[in-house]
Scaffold this motif. Structure first.
Motif, PDB file in Angstrom:
ATOM      1  N   PRO A   1      29.475  25.376  32.061  1.00 47.51           N
ATOM      2  CA  PRO A   1      30.819  25.923  32.297  1.00 47.51           C
ATOM      3  C   PRO A   1      30.663  27.347  32.336  1.00 47.51           C
ATOM      4  CG  PRO A   1      31.378  25.081  30.254  1.00 47.51           C
ATOM      5  CD  PRO A   1      30.121  24.369  30.694  1.00 47.51           C
ATOM      6  N   GLU A   2      29.790  28.042  31.134  1.00 44.81           N
ATOM      7  CA  GLU A   2      29.768  29.356  31.447  1.00 44.81           C
ATOM      8  C   GLU A   2      28.736  29.974  32.431  1.00 44.81           C
ATOM      9  OE1 GLU A   2      26.075  27.323  29.733  1.00 44.81           O
ATOM     10  OE2 GLU A   2      28.109  27.156  29.530  1.00 44.81           O
ATOM     11  N   VAL A   3      28.190  29.090  33.334  1.00 38.62           N
ATOM     12  CA  VAL A   3      27.356  29.369  34.432  1.00 38.62           C
ATOM     13  C   VAL A   3      28.518  29.546  35.410  1.00 38.62           C
ATOM     14  CG1 VAL A   3      25.572  28.877  35.918  1.00 38.62           C
ATOM     15  CG2 VAL A   3      25.217  28.386  33.759  1.00 38.62           C
ATOM     16  N   GLU A   4      29.444  28.514  35.416  1.00 41.60           N
ATOM     17  CA  GLU A   4      30.440  28.532  36.683  1.00 41.60           C
ATOM     18  C   GLU A   4      31.264  29.811  36.477  1.00 41.60           C
ATOM     19  OE1 GLU A   4      34.075  25.830  38.193  1.00 41.60           O
ATOM     20  OE2 GLU A   4      33.121  25.444  36.205  1.00 41.60           O
ATOM     21  N   GLU A   5      31.485  30.319  35.115  1.00 41.38           N
ATOM     22  CA  GLU A   5      32.131  31.517  34.994  1.00 41.38           C
ATOM     23  C   GLU A   5      31.545  32.716  35.427  1.00 41.38           C
ATOM     24  OE1 GLU A   5      35.853  33.348  33.737  1.00 41.38           O
ATOM     25  OE2 GLU A   5      35.228  31.245  33.916  1.00 41.38           O
ATOM     26  N   ASN A   6      30.075  32.908  35.230  1.00 43.68           N
ATOM     27  CA  ASN A   6      29.418  34.065  35.513  1.00 43.68           C
ATOM     28  C   ASN A   6      29.171  34.111  36.976  1.00 43.68           C
ATOM     29  OD1 ASN A   6      28.937  34.548  32.954  1.00 43.68           O
ATOM     30  ND2 ASN A   6      26.906  33.405  32.829  1.00 43.68           N
ATOM     31  N   ILE A   7      29.105  32.865  37.744  1.00 44.31           N
ATOM     32  CA  ILE A   7      29.228  32.948  39.283  1.00 44.31           C
ATOM     33  C   ILE A   7      30.440  33.351  39.742  1.00 44.31           C
ATOM     34  CG2 ILE A   7      29.254  31.338  41.434  1.00 44.31           C
ATOM     35  CD1 ILE A   7      27.100  29.468  39.605  1.00 44.31           C
ATOM     36  N   LEU A   8      31.643  33.027  39.078  1.00 45.01           N
ATOM     37  CA  LEU A   8      32.855  33.379  39.780  1.00 45.01           C
ATOM     38  C   LEU A   8      32.930  34.965  39.507  1.00 45.01           C
ATOM     39  CD1 LEU A   8      35.663  32.644  40.930  1.00 45.01           C
ATOM     40  CD2 LEU A   8      36.486  31.983  38.514  1.00 45.01           C
ATOM     41  N   ALA A   9      32.546  35.385  38.202  1.00 48.51           N
ATOM     42  CA  ALA A   9      32.625  36.720  38.158  1.00 48.51           C
ATOM     43  C   ALA A   9      32.005  37.668  39.106  1.00 48.51           C
ATOM     44  CB  ALA A   9      31.965  36.933  36.612  1.00 48.51           C
ATOM     45  N   GLU A  10      30.609  36.949  39.377  1.00 42.40           N
ATOM     46  CA  GLU A  10      29.692  37.760  40.397  1.00 42.40           C
ATOM     47  C   GLU A  10      30.460  37.684  41.822  1.00 42.40           C
ATOM     48  OE1 GLU A  10      24.944  37.655  41.351  1.00 42.40           O
ATOM     49  OE2 GLU A  10      26.284  35.807  42.205  1.00 42.40           O
ATOM     50  N   ILE A  11      31.172  36.597  42.087  1.00 38.79           N
ATOM     51  CA  ILE A  11      31.699  36.639  43.619  1.00 38.79           C
ATOM     52  C   ILE A  11      32.849  37.680  43.440  1.00 38.79           C
ATOM     53  CG2 ILE A  11      33.411  35.011  44.962  1.00 38.79           C
ATOM     54  CD1 ILE A  11      31.712  32.722  43.968  1.00 38.79           C
ATOM     55  N   CYS A  12      33.685  37.618  42.458  1.00 39.62           N
ATOM     56  CA  CYS A  12      34.769  38.696  42.579  1.00 39.62           C
ATOM     57  C   CYS A  12      34.275  39.985  42.413  1.00 39.62           C
ATOM     58  CB  CYS A  12      35.623  38.487  41.292  1.00 39.62           C
ATOM     59  SG  CYS A  12      36.502  36.843  41.264  1.00 39.62           S
ATOM     60  N   ARG A  13      33.286  40.343  41.819  1.00 35.10           N
ATOM     61  CA  ARG A  13      32.699  41.714  41.689  1.00 35.10           C
ATOM     62  C   ARG A  13      32.122  42.184  43.054  1.00 35.10           C
ATOM     63  NH1 ARG A  13      28.692  40.668  38.612  1.00 35.10           N
ATOM     64  NH2 ARG A  13      26.917  40.814  40.093  1.00 35.10           N
ATOM     65  N   ILE A  14      31.588  41.280  43.881  1.00 33.28           N
ATOM     66  CA  ILE A  14      30.951  41.651  45.225  1.00 33.28           C
ATOM     67  C   ILE A  14      32.127  41.995  46.293  1.00 33.28           C
ATOM     68  CG2 ILE A  14      29.754  40.749  47.173  1.00 33.28           C
ATOM     69  CD1 ILE A  14      27.737  39.536  45.258  1.00 33.28           C
ATOM     70  N   VAL A  15      33.191  41.092  46.183  1.00 32.33           N
ATOM     71  CA  VAL A  15      33.938  41.175  46.991  1.00 32.33           C
ATOM     72  C   VAL A  15      35.181  42.265  46.866  1.00 32.33           C
ATOM     73  CG1 VAL A  15      33.901  38.692  47.964  1.00 32.33           C
ATOM     74  CG2 VAL A  15      35.561  39.141  46.055  1.00 32.33           C
ATOM     75  N   ARG A  16      35.265  42.672  45.740  1.00 29.89           N
ATOM     76  CA  ARG A  16      36.287  43.660  45.179  1.00 29.89           C
ATOM     77  C   ARG A  16      35.601  45.122  45.765  1.00 29.89           C
ATOM     78  NH1 ARG A  16      35.060  42.923  39.148  1.00 29.89           N
ATOM     79  NH2 ARG A  16      33.547  44.294  38.745  1.00 29.89           N
ATOM     80  N   GLN A  17      34.267  45.181  46.288  1.00 30.68           N
ATOM     81  CA  GLN A  17      33.764  46.189  46.443  1.00 30.68           C
ATOM     82  C   GLN A  17      33.963  46.780  47.869  1.00 30.68           C
ATOM     83  OE1 GLN A  17      29.626  45.499  45.970  1.00 30.68           O
ATOM     84  NE2 GLN A  17      29.849  45.648  43.685  1.00 30.68           N
ATOM     85  N   ARG A  18      34.761  45.723  48.776  1.00 33.67           N
ATOM     86  CA  ARG A  18      35.001  46.066  49.997  1.00 33.67           C
ATOM     87  C   ARG A  18      35.866  47.408  50.082  1.00 33.67           C
ATOM     88  NH1 ARG A  18      37.145  40.347  52.395  1.00 33.67           N
ATOM     89  NH2 ARG A  18      35.231  39.138  52.251  1.00 33.67           N
ATOM     90  N   ASN A  19      35.735  47.811  51.111  1.00 34.52           N
ATOM     91  CA  ASN A  19      36.600  49.252  51.397  1.00 34.52           C
ATOM     92  C   ASN A  19      38.360  48.909  51.124  1.00 34.52           C
ATOM     93  OD1 ASN A  19      34.321  50.922  51.825  1.00 34.52           O
ATOM     94  ND2 ASN A  19      34.378  50.377  53.780  1.00 34.52           N
ATOM     95  N   ASP A  20      38.567  47.567  51.812  1.00 31.97           N
ATOM     96  CA  ASP A  20      40.140  47.367  51.696  1.00 31.97           C
ATOM     97  C   ASP A  20      40.385  46.643  50.592  1.00 31.97           C
ATOM     98  OD1 ASP A  20      37.927  45.539  52.700  1.00 31.97           O
ATOM     99  OD2 ASP A  20      39.469  44.527  53.927  1.00 31.97           O
ATOM    100  N   LYS A  21      40.529  47.306  49.588  1.00 32.20           N
ATOM    101  CA  LYS A  21      40.901  46.520  48.353  1.00 32.20           C
ATOM    102  C   LYS A  21      42.442  46.143  47.962  1.00 32.20           C
ATOM    103  CE  LYS A  21      36.937  49.295  46.188  1.00 32.20           C
ATOM    104  NZ  LYS A  21      36.658  50.130  44.920  1.00 32.20           N
ATOM    105  N   LYS A  22      42.630  45.300  48.861  1.00 29.92           N
ATOM    106  CA  LYS A  22      43.935  44.721  48.890  1.00 29.92           C
ATOM    107  C   LYS A  22      44.008  43.321  47.961  1.00 29.92           C
ATOM    108  CE  LYS A  22      46.010  47.008  53.023  1.00 29.92           C
ATOM    109  NZ  LYS A  22      46.631  46.561  54.345  1.00 29.92           N
ATOM    110  N   ARG A  23      44.643  43.425  46.815  1.00 30.84           N
ATOM    111  CA  ARG A  23      44.681  42.368  46.003  1.00 30.84           C
ATOM    112  C   ARG A  23      44.844  41.006  46.726  1.00 30.84           C
ATOM    113  NH1 ARG A  23      47.204  42.432  40.460  1.00 30.84           N
ATOM    114  NH2 ARG A  23      46.383  44.452  40.438  1.00 30.84           N
TER     115      ARG A  23
END
Length: 561
Positions: A364-386
């Protein structure tokens, strides 16, 4: 009363009686003596038999010490192989290779062609896949064994036939049109088919076979990009697709030829018995699908409709080419092209993803790390509307490429469970491996890709761990040598679709992980199936649960602060 019997008579009668008694005595004791003689002879024969048996056993055990397996008279190592087939053949091969420092010679029965060299030594793989590549083609044995299914397609071909197919496919794979087709078709399949099917199972709280769903996804995808047709395998209700079942049965039946003497399976094919009967029936189903696709495409091309003029699928490209005699390729050759690219594009990615999700639940720690990476990448979008980061989120191609940790996790799954667990070559000239193994002309070579991922000498003492970090340097993915990590082959035969496969797996995995937690059904048996690709024998029964929104927002907040 006076005895008047003559003296000579009395004496003669007495002697006669003694003689008669002696005769009966001999008659009675002779069978006992004969029985005793036979008994002694039986004992001697039994002792000789036991002595020979003990000698054979001692000899066989000495052979095991020298060869890694017991070598029986006449039968060779086949009794040991039968044991492996009854359990997990890939694990069995791995254990033998570990005892033999990475290479051993398998000896088949007398007068059979099951003799081969099995290796997992990276030095040997670089030697045969790259350094001495011309000396190690697929070979006649491999081609004849899989010809009924794969024909003369790229997986089975050698020399000019292989080179021409690879060159044509390579040009197409690297074209802008083809890459655009792959991203667009995958986007459509994931968002309009895969996710709705998964969401339906969540609403019903029903377990699903994730391996089956992923096979449907990759089958539809490969048909779209390779043949320009949409079989509609992945739809709500999961309709039965006869071709998909026929193809899986055909790959399973074909692999049994490799553990059966050629004369035996050819006799079974001639008599239409057992596994060969199953293979013949399944190949008929495969052929019917391929022939329908080819016939439809030819009709479209003959009409020269606007759509076909701009097609960039592989089948259309090959249809427009000419053979060495300046004639269009035959339907048989086009059929082989179809089947080989289905094997390449359907089974490998879906099987890898199945093992990946199984490993993910255990880590599960690997799954958590993958999820964190996905969120880190998509939050870099210019349109940062939650509010955009919900079930409607659609990943962009450039975002998928940035997912290094996910790439590493998929590579780690492929290290432990490669889609193609073993592969085959045949040496055409006397040669010697870097580890000193001598190979005579005609020797068959099996390189055990599954075993390589379990070698401490290659991956270290932590080889058992599912550890994506071993692929990362300063947070960036760094690939290993193709001769250490051979899931995509190496040298001139390096998989043409490697980049596409990673993109396909990453897109599907990220889309699922962002939305759902995948939990394997309790006590569901998980073991590999003996086939050309490493299916899960019983599928992968899972329950899916909606991802906790608070968990997503927690990872997103880390970037917005």
């Amino acid at each position: 009363m006076t005895n008047t019997t003559p003296q000579y008579y009395t004496s003669k009668h007495t002697n006669t009686m003694h003689s008669h008694i002696h005769f009966h005595s001999n008659t009675m004791t002779r069978p006992r003596a004969l029985n005793l003689t036979f008994f002694v002879q039986d004992i001697q024969i039994l002792e000789i038999f036991l002595a020979v048996l003990v000698f054979i056993l001692i000899h066989c055990l000495r052979q095991k010490k020298h060869h890694g397996l017991v070598v029986w008279p006449v039968l060779g190592m086949v009794p040991s192989l039968v044991t492996g087939l009854r359990t997990n053949l890939y694990e069995w091969i791995t254990e033998v290779l570990k005892r033999r420092n990475g290479t051993f010679g398998f000896k088949g029965p007398w007068f059979s062609n099951l003799n081969c060299i099995v290796t997992s030594d990276p030095r040997n793989l670089e030697h045969l896949l790259k350094t001495k590549f011309p000396l190690y083609p697929k070979g006649g044995y491999f081609r004849n064994t899989v010809r009924d299914l794969l024909g003369d397609g790229i997986f089975n071909a050698d020399d000019d036939t292989w080179q021409k197919q690879r060159k044509t496919a390579s040009i197409e794979f690297h074209s802008t049109k083809f890459r655009q087709l792959t991203t667009e078709s995958l986007f459509e399949l994931v968002h309009y088919r895969l996710l709705p099917v998964l969401e339906a199972s969540v609403k019903k709280s029903a377990a699903v076979d994730l391996q089956d769903i992923l096979l449907r996804l990759t089958f539809d995808n490969v048909c779209m990009i390779a043949f320009g047709v949409d079989p509609g395998c992945l739809r709500l209700g999961l309709p039965e697709i006869p071709f998909a079942k026929a193809f899986e049965d055909a790959t399973e039946a074909t692999v049994f030829r490799f553990v059966t003497p050629t004369c035996v399976w050819k006799a079974m094919r001639l008599l239409n018995l057992g596994v060969e009967r199953k293979l013949k029936k399944s190949i008929k189903g495969v052929d019917e699908f391929a022939e329908t696709v080819i016939r439809t495409r030819k009709k479209e091309l003959s009409l020269q409709c606007e759509d076909t003029k701009h097609r960039s699928d592989l089948l259309t490209v090959f249809m427009r080419l000419k053979d060495e005699n300046g004639r269009p390729y035959s339907d048989k050759f086009l059929r082989d092209i179809c089947v080989n690219f289905i094997l390449a594009g359907r089974d490998t990615s879906s099987v890898a993803l199945s093992w990946f999700f199984w490993l993910l639940e255990q880590n599960p720690e690997v799954e958590e790390n993958i999820l964190a990476e996905i969120c880190r990448i998509v939050r870099q979008r210019n349109d940062k509307k939650r509010e955009e980061f919900d079930n409607c989120l659609r990943f962009r191609p450039e975002e998928i490429k940035k997912m290094d940790y996910l790439h590493a996790a998929l590579s780690e799954a492929l290290r432990l469970y490669p889609s193609v667990p073993v592969d085959h070559k045949e040496v055409v000239k006397d040669d010697t491996f870097p580890d000193g193994t001598v190979l005579n002309k005609g020797t068959k070579v099996i390189y055990a890709i599954y075993a390589m991922g379990r070698m401490e000498s290659i991956w270290g003492k932590d080889w058992k761990e599912f550890k994506p970090e071993r692929w990362l340097r300063d947070g960036r993915f760094l690939s290993e040598s193709a001769y250490k990590f051979t899931a995509f082959n190496g040298g001139p035969r390096l998989c043409l679709g490697k980049d596409f496969a990673y993109y396909q797996m990453k897109y599907a995995a990220a889309s699922i992980i962002f939305r759902y937690r995948v939990k394997v059904v309790e006590n569901h048996p998980v073991e590999p199936k003996l086939a050309l690709t490493m299916y899960m024998k019983h599928g992968l029964k899972v329950n899916l649960y909606q991802r906790d929104v608070a968990q997503i927002h927690r990872h997103l907040e880390e970037g917005f602060q």
